[in-house]
Design a protein around this motif. Structure first.
Motif, mmCIF file in Angstrom:
data_model
loop_
_atom_site.group_PDB
_atom_site.id
_atom_site.type_symbol
_atom_site.label_atom_id
_atom_site.label_comp_id
_atom_site.label_asym_id
_atom_site.label_seq_id
_atom_site.Cartn_x
_atom_site.Cartn_y
_atom_site.Cartn_z
ATOM 1 N N ILE A 1 6.603 -0.873 7.600
ATOM 2 C CA ILE A 1 6.154 0.467 7.224
ATOM 3 C C ILE A 1 7.357 1.396 7.146
ATOM 4 O O ILE A 1 8.339 1.239 7.865
ATOM 5 C CB ILE A 1 5.100 1.040 8.204
ATOM 6 N N ASP A 2 7.275 2.365 6.228
ATOM 7 C CA ASP A 2 8.365 3.324 6.052
ATOM 8 C C ASP A 2 7.818 4.537 5.313
ATOM 9 O O ASP A 2 6.849 4.431 4.555
ATOM 10 C CB ASP A 2 9.510 2.700 5.241
ATOM 11 N N VAL A 3 8.461 5.686 5.526
ATOM 12 C CA VAL A 3 8.048 6.906 4.836
ATOM 13 C C VAL A 3 8.706 7.025 3.466
ATOM 14 O O VAL A 3 8.318 7.867 2.657
ATOM 15 C CB VAL A 3 8.413 8.159 5.670
ATOM 16 N N LEU B 1 11.392 -2.569 -2.807
ATOM 17 C CA LEU B 1 11.310 -3.572 -1.740
ATOM 18 C C LEU B 1 10.320 -4.666 -2.133
ATOM 19 O O LEU B 1 10.595 -5.861 -2.004
ATOM 20 C CB LEU B 1 10.868 -2.876 -0.459
ATOM 21 N N TRP B 2 9.168 -4.249 -2.635
ATOM 22 C CA TRP B 2 8.114 -5.192 -2.968
ATOM 23 C C TRP B 2 8.562 -6.139 -4.076
ATOM 24 O O TRP B 2 8.325 -7.339 -4.035
ATOM 25 C CB TRP B 2 6.886 -4.407 -3.401
ATOM 26 N N SER B 3 9.246 -5.599 -5.083
ATOM 27 C CA SER B 3 9.660 -6.433 -6.205
ATOM 28 C C SER B 3 10.717 -7.444 -5.785
ATOM 29 O O SER B 3 10.769 -8.556 -6.314
ATOM 30 C CB SER B 3 10.189 -5.566 -7.351
ATOM 31 N N ARG C 1 0.852 -1.183 0.000
ATOM 32 C CA ARG C 1 0.000 0.000 0.000
ATOM 33 C C ARG C 1 0.890 1.237 0.000
ATOM 34 O O ARG C 1 1.702 1.422 0.908
ATOM 35 C CB ARG C 1 -0.912 0.018 1.235
ATOM 36 N N LEU C 2 0.741 2.088 -1.016
ATOM 37 C CA LEU C 2 1.650 3.228 -1.173
ATOM 38 C C LEU C 2 1.038 4.553 -0.728
ATOM 39 O O LEU C 2 1.758 5.534 -0.589
ATOM 40 C CB LEU C 2 2.089 3.342 -2.638
ATOM 41 N N PHE D 1 3.573 -4.494 3.119
ATOM 42 C CA PHE D 1 4.293 -3.240 3.271
ATOM 43 C C PHE D 1 3.361 -2.056 3.041
ATOM 44 O O PHE D 1 2.499 -2.080 2.157
ATOM 45 C CB PHE D 1 5.458 -3.167 2.287
ATOM 46 N N THR D 2 3.552 -1.016 3.860
ATOM 47 C CA THR D 2 2.739 0.182 3.764
ATOM 48 C C THR D 2 3.639 1.412 3.869
ATOM 49 O O THR D 2 4.534 1.460 4.715
ATOM 50 C CB THR D 2 1.695 0.245 4.903
#
Length: 239
Positions: free
Chosen positions: A194-196, A203-205, A91-92, A215-216
């Motif tokens: 989670i990260d800003v 990361l997702w790939s 989630r971006l 991940f958010t």
């Protein structure tokens, strides 16, 4: 090649300048402030060492960035194919306001820091971060660059064998070097990171083909994460 002799020079100048007696001689007292410690280290040696560090960082980005920019479309297509069949989630949060504490500084001197984006689902900064780390560590972090995370996760599992977390929250997960390690150590756990930063598409790939992480993009200070967790961790503990 310059690091070892430069460090030796700094150590020598520090002892001579402070008389701190860190070599066991018992002379004097250690400096109480960072400014005093820098003075004891010697202006020339300290400036030279820092200049070498800054220059080497800059050279790394000059080496890595052009190749990634040239291959950006191909990398994005490959990442989209991998993510299409991933069992986890990403989630971006479009329009996410990056805290100024992150956006105002080029962390690790990386141009654009962790937050520059050049299109939807852009993975440029994450790819730059990973390649820079791979080169600067000479492969010592392993093929997935997760040696530190794996070491911490295995230590916790072996030291506390009765601790079996069901939910793990990784605060400030960057490109997931530690997040994936927690999943490897606790396969039955639901792992969230989670990260800003704008590093999450990369990361997702890298995570999608082998793990089931979630991940958010969000701030640890204003997290909307409401699910109960058995364990939370931060990248700071492995720095």
């Amino acid at each position: 090649m310059l690091n070892d002799p430069a460090a030796a020079t700094l150590r020598h100048d520090y002892h001579e300048g402070s008389g701190a007696g860190l070599d066991g001689s018992g002379r004097g007292a250690a400096p109480r402030t960072a400014r005093r410690a820098r003075r004891c280290a010697g202006a020339t040696a300290f400036a030279f060492t820092r200049a070498c560090g800054v220059t080497s960082q800059d050279m790394l980005y000059q080496t890595v960035r052009p190749a990634i920019e040239r291959e950006r479309p191909r990398l994005l297509r490959a990442a989209q194919r991998l993510a299409a069949s991933a069992p986890g989630s990403l989630r971006l949060k479009p329009g996410f306001p990056v805290p100024r504490s992150v956006s105002a500084v080029d962390i690790h001197l990386m141009p654009g820091s962790y937050v520059a984006e050049y299109g939807d689902d852009d993975l440029t900064m994450g790819a730059v971060y990973e390649q820079r780390l791979a080169i600067s560590t000479f492969g010592l972090f392993g093929p997935n660059l997760d040696d530190i995370g794996q070491s911490i996760a295995r230590f916790v599992r072996e030291r506390h064998p009765r601790f079996v977390p069901k939910q793990i929250l990784d605060l400030g997960c960057t490109v997931g070097h530690n997040t994936g390690a927690w999943k490897d150590a606790h396969l039955g756990a639901e792992v969230h990171g989670i990260d800003v930063a704008a590093l999450l598409p990369a990361l997702w790939s890298r995570s999608a083909p082998q793990r089931r992480d979630h991940f958010t993009r969000w701030s640890c200070q204003r997290s909307s994460f409401r699910r109960p967790v058995s364990m939370s961790c931060s990248r700071r503990c492995s720095a």
